[in-house]
Write a protein that holds these residues in place. Structure first.
Motif, PDB file in Angstrom:
ATOM      1  N   VAL A   1       0.841  -1.198   0.000  1.00  0.00           N
ATOM      2  CA  VAL A   1       0.000   0.000   0.000  1.00  0.00           C
ATOM      3  C   VAL A   1       0.879   1.252   0.000  1.00  0.00           C
ATOM      4  O   VAL A   1       0.569   2.242  -0.668  1.00  0.00           O
ATOM      5  CB  VAL A   1      -0.957  -0.009   1.226  1.00  0.00           C
ATOM      6  N   ASP A   2       1.981   1.198   0.724  1.00  0.00           N
ATOM      7  CA  ASP A   2       2.874   2.351   0.823  1.00  0.00           C
ATOM      8  C   ASP A   2       3.862   2.457  -0.334  1.00  0.00           C
ATOM      9  O   ASP A   2       4.537   3.479  -0.472  1.00  0.00           O
ATOM     10  CB  ASP A   2       3.656   2.291   2.144  1.00  0.00           C
ATOM     11  N   ALA A   3       3.967   1.418  -1.153  1.00  0.00           N
ATOM     12  CA  ALA A   3       4.925   1.410  -2.259  1.00  0.00           C
ATOM     13  C   ALA A   3       4.207   1.711  -3.571  1.00  0.00           C
ATOM     14  O   ALA A   3       2.991   1.872  -3.610  1.00  0.00           O
ATOM     15  CB  ALA A   3       5.611   0.052  -2.340  1.00  0.00           C
ATOM     16  N   GLU A   4       4.975   1.767  -4.637  1.00  0.00           N
ATOM     17  CA  GLU A   4       4.367   1.949  -5.954  1.00  0.00           C
ATOM     18  C   GLU A   4       5.177   1.212  -7.006  1.00  0.00           C
ATOM     19  O   GLU A   4       6.287   0.757  -6.744  1.00  0.00           O
ATOM     20  CB  GLU A   4       4.239   3.432  -6.300  1.00  0.00           C
ATOM     21  N   GLY A   5       4.573   1.048  -8.161  1.00  0.00           N
ATOM     22  CA  GLY A   5       5.243   0.409  -9.292  1.00  0.00           C
ATOM     23  C   GLY A   5       5.572  -1.055  -9.053  1.00  0.00           C
ATOM     24  O   GLY A   5       4.795  -1.800  -8.460  1.00  0.00           O
ATOM     25  N   GLU A   6       6.765  -1.438  -9.534  1.00  0.00           N
ATOM     26  CA  GLU A   6       7.179  -2.843  -9.439  1.00  0.00           C
ATOM     27  C   GLU A   6       7.366  -3.284  -7.993  1.00  0.00           C
ATOM     28  O   GLU A   6       7.104  -4.433  -7.651  1.00  0.00           O
ATOM     29  CB  GLU A   6       8.468  -3.060 -10.238  1.00  0.00           C
ATOM     30  N   THR A   7       7.781  -2.377  -7.138  1.00  0.00           N
ATOM     31  CA  THR A   7       7.945  -2.718  -5.716  1.00  0.00           C
ATOM     32  C   THR A   7       6.602  -3.107  -5.117  1.00  0.00           C
ATOM     33  O   THR A   7       6.500  -4.087  -4.381  1.00  0.00           O
ATOM     34  CB  THR A   7       8.558  -1.526  -4.940  1.00  0.00           C
ATOM     35  N   ARG A   8       5.568  -2.347  -5.451  1.00  0.00           N
ATOM     36  CA  ARG A   8       4.218  -2.666  -4.967  1.00  0.00           C
ATOM     37  C   ARG A   8       3.799  -4.045  -5.443  1.00  0.00           C
ATOM     38  O   ARG A   8       3.294  -4.850  -4.668  1.00  0.00           O
ATOM     39  CB  ARG A   8       3.213  -1.630  -5.454  1.00  0.00           C
ATOM     40  N   GLN A   9       4.003  -4.315  -6.723  1.00  0.00           N
ATOM     41  CA  GLN A   9       3.603  -5.604  -7.283  1.00  0.00           C
ATOM     42  C   GLN A   9       4.364  -6.757  -6.629  1.00  0.00           C
ATOM     43  O   GLN A   9       3.807  -7.815  -6.364  1.00  0.00           O
ATOM     44  CB  GLN A   9       3.805  -5.613  -8.798  1.00  0.00           C
ATOM     45  N   ARG A  10       5.648  -6.543  -6.357  1.00  0.00           N
ATOM     46  CA  ARG A  10       6.457  -7.581  -5.712  1.00  0.00           C
ATOM     47  C   ARG A  10       5.932  -7.887  -4.313  1.00  0.00           C
ATOM     48  O   ARG A  10       5.790  -9.044  -3.937  1.00  0.00           O
ATOM     49  CB  ARG A  10       7.918  -7.133  -5.671  1.00  0.00           C
TER      50      ARG A  10
END
Length: 72
Positions: free
Chosen positions: A32-41
């Protein structure tokens, strides 16, 4: 013959899985706090952890829905 209580069905016992669900929820919160590929990971990691939890766990379905709604 005496009556014996049947062993609990491990597919319906969810208490031992509370820590695993909390771990998956932790990855979800990071996502929730991340975005992009980091969020997906983080979301994929949370889903992988949750996949091992028995379906009888009362928090599994709602957490899985939250994760799926954020995947891609």
């Amino acid at each position: 013959m005496s009556y014996r209580e049947p062993a609990p069905d491990e597919n319906t016992r969810y208490e031992p899985w509370n820590a695993t669900v909390r771990e998956a929820e932790s990855y979800y919160q990071r996502a929730v706090d991340a975005e992009g590929e980091t969020r997906q990971r983080f979301l994929r990691q949370a889903m992988n952890i949750l996949d091992g939890v028995p379906d009888a766990h009362p928090d599994k379905a709602s957490l899985a829905r939250k994760i799926r709604s954020m995947l891609y």
